[in-house]
Design a protein around this motif. Structure first.
Motif, PDB file in Angstrom:
ATOM      1  N   LEU A 101       0.832  -1.196   0.000  1.00 17.34           N
ATOM      2  CA  LEU A 101       0.000   0.000   0.000  1.00 17.34           C
ATOM      3  C   LEU A 101       0.868   1.248   0.000  1.00 17.34           C
ATOM      4  O   LEU A 101       1.957   1.265   0.593  1.00 17.34           O
ATOM      5  N   THR A 102       0.404   2.300  -0.640  1.00 23.93           N
ATOM      6  CA  THR A 102       1.101   3.582  -0.612  1.00 23.93           C
ATOM      7  C   THR A 102       0.945   4.228   0.763  1.00 23.93           C
ATOM      8  O   THR A 102       0.165   3.765   1.610  1.00 23.93           O
ATOM      9  N   GLY A 103       1.671   5.319   0.967  1.00 23.36           N
ATOM     10  CA  GLY A 103       1.524   6.058   2.212  1.00 23.36           C
ATOM     11  C   GLY A 103       0.084   6.476   2.449  1.00 23.36           C
ATOM     12  O   GLY A 103      -0.451   6.333   3.553  1.00 23.36           O
ATOM     13  N   PHE A 104      -0.552   7.007   1.394  1.00 24.46           N
ATOM     14  CA  PHE A 104      -1.956   7.424   1.498  1.00 24.46           C
ATOM     15  C   PHE A 104      -2.827   6.238   1.909  1.00 24.46           C
ATOM     16  O   PHE A 104      -3.663   6.347   2.819  1.00 24.46           O
ATOM     17  N   GLU A 105      -2.636   5.105   1.265  1.00 25.27           N
ATOM     18  CA  GLU A 105      -3.473   3.939   1.527  1.00 25.27           C
ATOM     19  C   GLU A 105      -3.224   3.359   2.921  1.00 25.27           C
ATOM     20  O   GLU A 105      -4.163   2.875   3.578  1.00 25.27           O
ATOM     21  N   ASN A 106      -1.978   3.409   3.385  1.00 28.26           N
ATOM     22  CA  ASN A 106      -1.687   2.935   4.737  1.00 28.26           C
ATOM     23  C   ASN A 106      -2.414   3.781   5.778  1.00 28.26           C
ATOM     24  O   ASN A 106      -2.949   3.243   6.758  1.00 28.26           O
TER      25      ASN A 106
END
Length: 255
Positions: A101-106
């Motif tokens: 997951l990307t930072g946003f998704e995390n």
């Protein structure tokens, strides 16, 4: 000022009749809303056990823990899971980010678990990221981030759900001094400007010097308490080192 956390006569005993270890021995204290409190003590003093009990990872042998008026030690099953999910935020030494997951998704994952309305997610994620200076890493995956950036993403994930209390377990333990300083400045800003209540376990005097109050634990009981007051951080750091020396523990002295 409202009390967020109350720990009353907390006791934790491990082992059976033949071999018993008392990790916490009647410990009591409270944390007010908006405080940045540190927990220090030598290895084996009970500080990690204390955090585990407050975070509901472990259950005390006896005593009461109350968060925002809810007796955490009385919760079971789904009620306990819901409380942990909704009212507590966690920052661990290991970031525990999901690599796929990307930072946003995390960060957004915490809101998804909470069942936040889809229309609120982006705004809340970006607001939390902005507080921690993460705007440029939201589209990156953890392997593309520095250790400090990963830990700040973990901090953003911890606060995005607006918990009553953020629990940090050695959050700078795996970071170099520069990254540790960046994270601590951001946590200090969250505390001062947003009123985020933080309880942080650390063995490191430099890290502890960012707190406003330090509780020192020895053999499962409260040994001493220090309040920073109007002192500058360097003076507070020196005081912390003095108590750590009295406890016979180790503390990093990097400024």
């Amino acid at each position: 000022m409202d009390t967020i956390l109350t720990v009353s006569q907390l006791k934790k005993v491990y082992g059976g009749r033949g071999s018993r270890t008392t990790a916490l021995d009647g410990l009591s204290f409270s944390v007010s809303a908006g405080e940045f409190t540190g927990i220090m003590g030598a290895s084996g003093s009970g500080k990690t056990t204390l955090l585990n009990c407050i975070s509901t990872i472990d259950r005390p042998t006896s005593g009461v823990i109350t968060v925002e008026g809810t007796e955490v030690t009385a919760l079971r099953g789904k009620a306990l899971s819901r409380f942990r999910r909704e009212r507590l935020g966690f920052i661990f030494q290991d970031c525990n980010l999901l690599d796929t997951l990307t930072g946003f998704e995390n960060i957004a994952l915490a809101l998804t678990i909470l069942g936040a309305p889809a229309g609120e997610v982006e705004q809340r994620v970006r607001a939390s990221a902005a507080l921690l200076g993460l705007e440029k890493v939201l589209d990156k995956y953890p392997y593309q981030m520095s250790g400090g950036e990963q830990q700040r993403v973990a901090a953003a994930r911890a606060i995005v759900g607006r918990p009553a209390l953020v629990l940090a377990d050695e959050p700078t333990g795996a970071l170099d001094s520069k990254s540790a300083g960046q994270l601590l400045r951001q946590l200090d800003q969250l505390n001062r400007e947003q009123g985020t209540t933080i309880l942080m376990v650390t063995h490191d005097a430099f890290t502890a010097s960012w707190c406003r109050r330090i509780l020192f634990i020895q053999d499962g009981v409260l040994f001493r308490e220090l309040r920073r007051g109007d002192q500058d951080r360097r003076t507070f750091f020196a005081q912390i080192l003095g108590v750590v020396g009295a406890l016979g523990g180790d503390a990093a002295d990097v400024w």
